[in-house]
Each structure stands twice: as C-alpha cells, then as structure tokens.
Design an enzyme around this catalytic site. Structure first.
Site, short mmCIF file in Angstrom:
data_model
loop_
_atom_site.label_atom_id
_atom_site.label_comp_id
_atom_site.label_asym_id
_atom_site.label_seq_id
_atom_site.Cartn_x
_atom_site.Cartn_y
_atom_site.Cartn_z
N ASP A 141 0.92 -1.22 -0.08
CA ASP A 141 0.01 0.07 -0.08
C ASP A 141 0.84 1.19 0.00
O ASP A 141 0.25 2.38 0.19
CB ASP A 141 -0.92 0.11 1.12
CG ASP A 141 -1.80 -1.20 1.34
OD1 ASP A 141 -1.89 -1.61 0.17
OD2 ASP A 141 -2.38 -1.72 2.29
N LYS A 144 5.24 2.73 19.60
CA LYS A 144 4.58 3.90 20.12
C LYS A 144 5.32 4.65 21.47
O LYS A 144 4.64 4.64 22.50
CB LYS A 144 3.05 3.41 20.51
CG LYS A 144 2.22 2.58 19.48
CD LYS A 144 0.95 2.47 19.56
CE LYS A 144 0.23 2.16 18.54
NZ LYS A 144 0.35 0.80 18.00
N ASP A 171 0.78 5.47 3.41
CA ASP A 171 0.13 4.12 3.22
C ASP A 171 -1.07 4.44 2.53
O ASP A 171 -1.73 5.17 3.29
CB ASP A 171 0.54 3.56 4.65
CG ASP A 171 -0.34 2.16 4.47
OD1 ASP A 171 -1.47 2.05 3.60
OD2 ASP A 171 -0.10 1.34 5.36
#
Lengths: 415, 369
Positions: free
Chosen positions: B120, B171, B227
């Site tokens: 993607d 994260k 993406d």
C-alpha cells in the site's frame, strides 16, 4: 352590503415567525408573490357585496401605509388600516372599532384572522349564515386529527342544524376534531353580545377578580370571551369545509402556504418561462433569471432577484433583490431580502409539511428546540442581507439579518 | 538496459499483497486492492514500474486469496514491462515475514539480495539508491525509513549516524526518533534463515534480532510517503503524489481552462463547460464531467459520470458510478462501483457499497449497504 375585518395583531405577536418578521411585519410577508394578507383581501374583493375592508392591528400606521395604498390601487374596494393604541386581543380591537364596522349599516361582516391561509370560501359562508336567521356568528370549521385538534379552538356541533353546542379554545384534553379556522361571518348584533362581554371584563378588571391577568381594561379575547359563551345559545354556527386551510405560525409554514397559494393562483405564473420551470412557480416580472436555471416546484421569486447560470431552486421563497450565484442549490429555504448565496453553495432546510399519510393532518408548529435543547430540523432561513460564501453548505439553520458567513453551518442559529 | 543496471544482476522483489484490502472497501468489493487505480494507475503498477526501473526482473506477489482475474490482468500488464510475475499463495495468512519463508525457493535461488515491500505504500521509490547503499555497508538487510510528524502513533526506528539500526520502539510516549519503518526493504537471502514458515511478523520477530546482531541498516527516504490502504490516506497520498509530479515538472499534469492546481485527467475523459476541476483531482479514463461541475481533492475512477453543477470535495467516485445534478458530496465519501446518486442529494462521509442507488441525503457519515 357586506364588510370585512382582518385582524393582524402587532409586532409583539408573530415571534415564532422570526427572523422573517424582523424585517417585514408578518402580515406583509410575501407568500406566492403577494403579502400574506393580500390573499385575504383578494378573497373579500371577489365578493361584489363586500364594500369595505378594515385591517385592525397594533402595527404603526407607517408600517402599513404603503401596503394599504398599494391595495387600494389594485382592488376596487375601500381598504383602511385601523391602529389599536395598545394590543387589545382578538376581541378588544374589534370592539374598539365597532362604530367603524357598523358605519353604513352592513348586513354582516366577515372576520378573518391574518395568520391563516386558505381557499377562503366566503360566498358559501355568507350563504350558510344567511340561511340561519338566528345566527350571530358562523365559524368556518375544518376537520383536524384527534391529536392536533387540541392546539385549536374545538367545536361540537348539532349534526342537523350545525349550531355550535360547545366551544373550547385549545383544550387540555380531546374535545372534538372539528376546529375553528379563524374565519367568520358575523351579524352586527354580535356587538350587543360583545358589549356584555366587555362589561364583564371591565368589572373583572376593576374589581381585581380576574387576577389582573388582562393588561388593559379593554382587552378581550374573541374566542374565549365571545365565542365560548355563545356556544349552546343557538346563535353560533359552524360550517365545515374540506378545502385547504392552514395556520401560518412558524417560518416553516410559509413554504407550505406558498405551495397551496401558488396552486390557487396559477394565473400569476410567468408566461413565457425564462428558464426551465417545474410548476408551480411565481417569478416577479423584474427578476433576472438565467436560462440555464431550473426552478420549482413551489418557488416564489421576488422583485429584482438575480438568478445566475446553473442555479437550482425548489420549495423555497426568495425575497426581493436577493442574488443566487452560479450552480447553487436552494431547497426548503427562505432567502431574505438582499441576501446572496455563493456559487456551488447549498442552502437546504427540512420540510415541515403536515404528514401526508394522515387525513386532516395540519402543520405541526413544532417549537424551535426539542426537549434535549437541540434545534428541531426546520426550513433554512437567511435573514436580510445575509451573505453565504461560495461552496459552503447551510443545513437546517437560521441566520439572522446582515450576517456574513465564512464557513458551512448545520443545525445552528447564527446570531 | 544500461550497463550500470546490469551490474546489479538479476534482482527479485517480493510484494506483500496480503488479504482482501478491507480497509479500502467499498472499492475492494469490486476489484482487488492492487488493481485499484491510484492516480490513474493500479497501485501495484506504481511499485512494479519502480522496481523494473531499478533492474528487478522477477516479482513475487504474496497473496492470501485467489483472484484469477487479478492474476490474469496483472500478468498481462507486467509482461509489457519485461518482468516475470509469480504468485505465491498463502493457505493461511502468514503475516509480514511468513510469505518470505513460503517463497524461500525463489528468493534463495541466487545469492543476490532481494527487495520486499508492503503493497500500500506510495512514495518516490528509492530502489536503486537502496540497493547501492545496501551493497556499500555489506550487512544482511537495509530498511527504508521515513520521517513522520507524530511518531508516537507508530513504531520508531533508532539508528546511528552511519545508518546502523540500534532498536525499534513501539509507540514511544517520549520523543526518541521521528523515523518510522516505511515498509520497503532489501535483504540478503541469509535473512531467510531467521524466518520460520508460520504466521510471523517481520517487524517484531525478525528485524529486532537483526538489529541486535548489527546486521540491519536504515536508509532515510527523501520526499513524500503514504500508506494508501484506506480512503482518507488514499486521498492524502494522491495530493502528495500530484505535488511530486509538479515538482518533477511532469507533463502528465493537465493544464487547461477551468483547471486549478495539480490535476491528472485521462485523455479519454470529457470535461464540460464552466467546470472548476482541482486542486488535487484525478480523473480516470472514459469519465464524463458535465457542465458546471466543481471537483476538488477527489479521484474519479474509470467510466464514472459527474453530472451538471455537482460539487465534490474529498471523494472517491467508483467505476461507472453516476453523481447526479446539484449533488454535494464531501468529507471522504467513497462510492463503490456502479453507484447512482440521484439529483440534488447531499452525501457527507458516506461509504456506499457497489450497485446502490442513493435517493435520500446522507447528512452524517455512515455506511450505506
């Protein structure tokens, strides 16, 4: 000889019609291209026996002078505006000007509320009244749903004689589905009954027994102080009609009223059409309309309005000198005087027509806000001189006059 | 082919196509995601063309579903580019590393390094530079990293000045790095020894160990990266792609009356009078835009029709769909294939499944089944 009285109230009334009534007195708001009460005047002027129309209200004469003068030119009938010194209620004003009404000794007079619209069957009403020698007042009545009837004056009639046996204004519980249309024919003797009612009101006012609820000793409600006591005396009658009728209370009802008046007055529609028209549409002769616009159904376009290329308008009223720019769409909305809608913008409201699946359903005059404090979906209204920028959407919103918007709005009142 | 490219040898690439592309529904209900046109070209072809440009001669597509139409269509398209296409079918989804083990035979057939990429990703693909850098440091793998504004949403990559990766941190709450894995790698066949044939993640179960062994380097991507796996990012990616075309002075961008900013219009599309198209619009083959339409930040796919006076902002209009007159559509509205939006309708953030006819406005974002 007959006369007619139109009760228009005053600037303190008709607040639910805001912001449309901020610029124009509600009785003069154009529906199907003419002021609301011009439809009343036209219905009266059609009757040859009707020689004079008295408009009673508490708007200043300055507000009404131009209109009365215009009407005087258009219809071969005497038209006068009588200003109450203070709002006296539906009965108080009528009683105040009783000598003016009695002058010339008419056989009867029509009494029309200014805030209703209908296919006024005045001739039939007069014939009906005339056939009943003991009738003081004949009320035009119509059928409502059981649920909605309680918002109106409710009447119970003798099935044969049509005498009104019981009358209650806006009852708390269900009384009857036959409701008062706010259109009457009255014999002059009604003033005797009113004199009695007036006396009772005065007595009450000065003895304080009415709890000082009346603002003025001359204040009197036609419905509560005159009609209700007349019920059961065989002097009050009701003629039921099935023709179109509605109140004009909220701004949303203007669009509904517009549709029906356009249908009644197809003769006013523009020939030849300057663009693609889906009937019924009223276009003022001075409006400038691009040939690629598509207009209708149910649209009234006022004087000096400019409609540019590729514009689509339906179910709306566009007031004088407004401009709708290229490719814009206006539906279920009122566009105020001198307002402008930018190119590729969308001005859209939600119709508040009566439920078409319920026989005899009327306009639901829903309050502005629901119980959660949110704005109820309604027509979109642009006040005078409002500017809607290009490529924006205005959905179910009300914009007060002279506001220049800079973005899209949904479900908002913009002060 | 010029000599310097030859020196790179016979390079293979594996593209992780994966599953059904549910994030790009309703478009992927009609067409496999790799074939959905991004800027008028199937997403996968953007990648394959860039790979071919870097000397790749064999492309392996790792797919977890069978789509014979796609295989036929892609094989035809790709053969024109002089590259062979192999489909590697997973019987169960194998994650991002498992498909490499599945294609082990092909990938280890030569000692040359191979490319791996997520399907993607849209960017200015740096494959030549990646191969060159990879050979220069001589370690087992190199991954492309890209700079993001809000690294706390992603796993970030921490690496030394010479490019050697020290660690991956998922994260991060405090700022550590603003570089993230861009989903493009070049790996030596020896990396296959680190991967078992089972569902497994290359990011979590392979790369951290390579980094620990000092065998993984990072190459920072220049230019944009996106993406485009979901509609919102698809449109953002399109804006970035068109901007990059402008910077490269591409003659693909359309210039003409009524066109504003960066716009791509297929030569077989017809544009009516008095329209305003752009900025950031892609119009596919055989599309008809009628008079007086206004389209911004949108993709109109093959054979669709936007009728007079319609206004579109932030929309993807599916193949052969029809947008009626005076329609307003905005806020990431996606029409599937062959959807009809009736005249004067308003659609705000609607996701409309294929073959639907929309007769009532959609004032708030919703999925229309």
């Amino acid at each position: 000889m007959l006369k007619a009285v139109i009760l228009i109230g005053g600037p303190q009334k008709g607040t639910r019609f805001r912001p449309l009534s901020l610029d124009t007195p509600k009785p003069l708001f154009p529906i199907a291209g003419v002021p609301l009460i011009q439809h009343h005047i036209e219905a009266c002027a059609k009757l040859e026996e009707c020689k004079e129309i008295l408009i009673i209200g508490s708007y200043t004469t300055a507000h009404m002078a131009q209109f009365v003068s215009d009407m005087q030119k258009e219809y071969p009938i005497i038209i006068r505006y009588l200003q109450e010194f203070t709002p006296l209620g539906t009965g108080g004003g009528l009683y105040l000007f009783r000598d003016q009404i009695r002058a010339g000794n008419p056989s009867a007079f029509f009494l029309l509320n200014g805030d209703v619209c209908a296919d006024f069957g005045l001739k039939e009403l007069w014939t009906f009244h005339n056939e009943r020698s003991d009738a003081l007042v004949t009320i035009m009545g119509t059928e409502a749903t059981r649920q909605q009837s309680v918002h109106y004056g409710c009447m119970v009639c003798d099935t044969v004689t049509k005498a009104v046996n019981h009358y209650v204004e806006k009852p708390n519980s269900y009384v009857s589905t036959l409701i008062n249309c706010g259109v009457y024919v009255c014999s002059l003797q009604v003033f005797h009954t009113m004199a009695d009612a007036f006396q009772r009101k005065q007595d009450g006012f000065y003895s304080g027994t009415n709890g000082n609820s009346s603002p003025h000793p001359g204040y009197m409600s036609w419905e509560q102080d005159v009609l209700a006591p007349l019920a059961g005396t065989k002097k009050l009658y009701a003629m039921q009609v099935t023709s179109w009728w509605s109140q004009v209370k909220t701004a949303g009802s203007a669009i509904y009223a517009n549709r029906h008046y356009l249908e009644l007055h197809r003769e006013r529609q523009a020939v030849p059409a300057p663009c693609h028209i889906l009937p019924d549409v009223f276009l003022h002769p001075t409006a400038i309309v691009d040939s690629t616009a598509v207009i209708g159904p149910n649209v009234s376009i006022g004087a000096g309005v400019t409609i540019k290329a590729g514009v689509r308008i339906k179910e709306s009223i566009v007031l004088n000198h407004a401009t709708i720019n290229e490719h814009a769409l206006v539906m279920y909305s009122v566009v105020g005087q001198d307002a402008s809608v930018g190119e590729w913008s969308r001005v859209e409201g939600t119709p508040s027509d009566p439920d078409p699946n319920k026989p005899f359903a009327k306009m639901d005059n829903t309050p502005l806000f629901n119980s959660d404090g949110r704005l109820n979906p309604s027509i979109t209204i642009l006040g005078a001189s409002v500017v809607v920028p290009a490529e924006t959407i205005l959905l179910n919103s009300i914009v007060l006059p002279h506001k220049h918007l800079t973005r899209s709005f949904k479900h908002e009142i913009i002060l | 082919m010029c000599g310097s490219d030859k020196k790179l040898g016979d390079i293979r690439a594996l593209i992780l196509v994966g599953g059904y592309g549910t994030r790009l529904r309703p478009l992927t209900l009609s067409r496999p995601k790799p074939l959905v046109e991004f800027a008028n070209k199937p997403i996968l072809l953007h990648q394959i063309e860039a790979l071919v440009d870097a000397g790749v001669t064999q492309v392996i597509l790792a797919v977890s579903y069978r789509a014979e139409d796609m295989e036929k269509e892609l094989t035809e398209e790709v053969s024109k580019l002089g590259v062979s296409l192999t489909f590697s079918h997973e019987t169960e989804p194998l994650g991002t590393a498992g498909p490499l083990a599945l294609a082990r035979e092909i990938l280890s057939a030569s000692p040359e390094p191979f490319f791996v990429l997520n399907s993607d990703v849209i960017c200015e693909f740096p494959f030549k530079e990646l191969a060159k850098y990879h050979r220069s440091h001589g370690k087992e793998g190199t991954i492309v990293v890209t700079k993001v504004e809000e690294p706390s949403k992603y796993g970030v990559v921490v690496y030394k000045e010479d490019g050697q990766i020290e660690s991956f941190i998922e994260k991060p709450q405090e700022f550590i790095s603003n570089k993230i894995n861009a989903g493009m790698y070049i790996l030596n066949p020896s990396v296959l020894n680190r991967i078992e044939l089972r569902p497994t993640s290359i990011e979590k179960e392979v790369f951290p160990f390579m980094a620990r062994d000092g065998q993984l380097h990072a190459l920072e991507l220049q230019g944009f990266w996106m993406d485009v796996g979901q509609p919102k990012d698809f449109l953002t990616g399109m804006c970035l792609y068109l901007t990059s075309l402008r910077q490269k002075n591409s003659n693909k961008l359309y210039e003409g009356p009524g066109v504003v900013g960066n716009v791509l219009i297929d030569p077989t599309a017809t544009i009516g009078k008095g329209c305003r198209i752009g900025p950031n619009v892609t119009i596919g083959p055989d599309v008809v835009i009628e008079d007086g339409a206004c389209i911004k930040r949108s993709t109109i796919l093959r054979g669709a029709c936007v009728r007079q006076h319609a206004w579109l902002d932030g929309c993807i209009v599916g193949w052969r769909s029809v947008v009626g007159r005076w329609v307003r559509m905005e806020n990431c509205t996606v029409l599937g294939e062959d959807v009809i939006v009736k005249d004067e309708i308003y659609v705000n953030g609607g996701q409309v499944l294929p073959h639907k006819s929309i007769q009532l406005s959609v004032p708030e974002p919703q999925i229309i089944m």
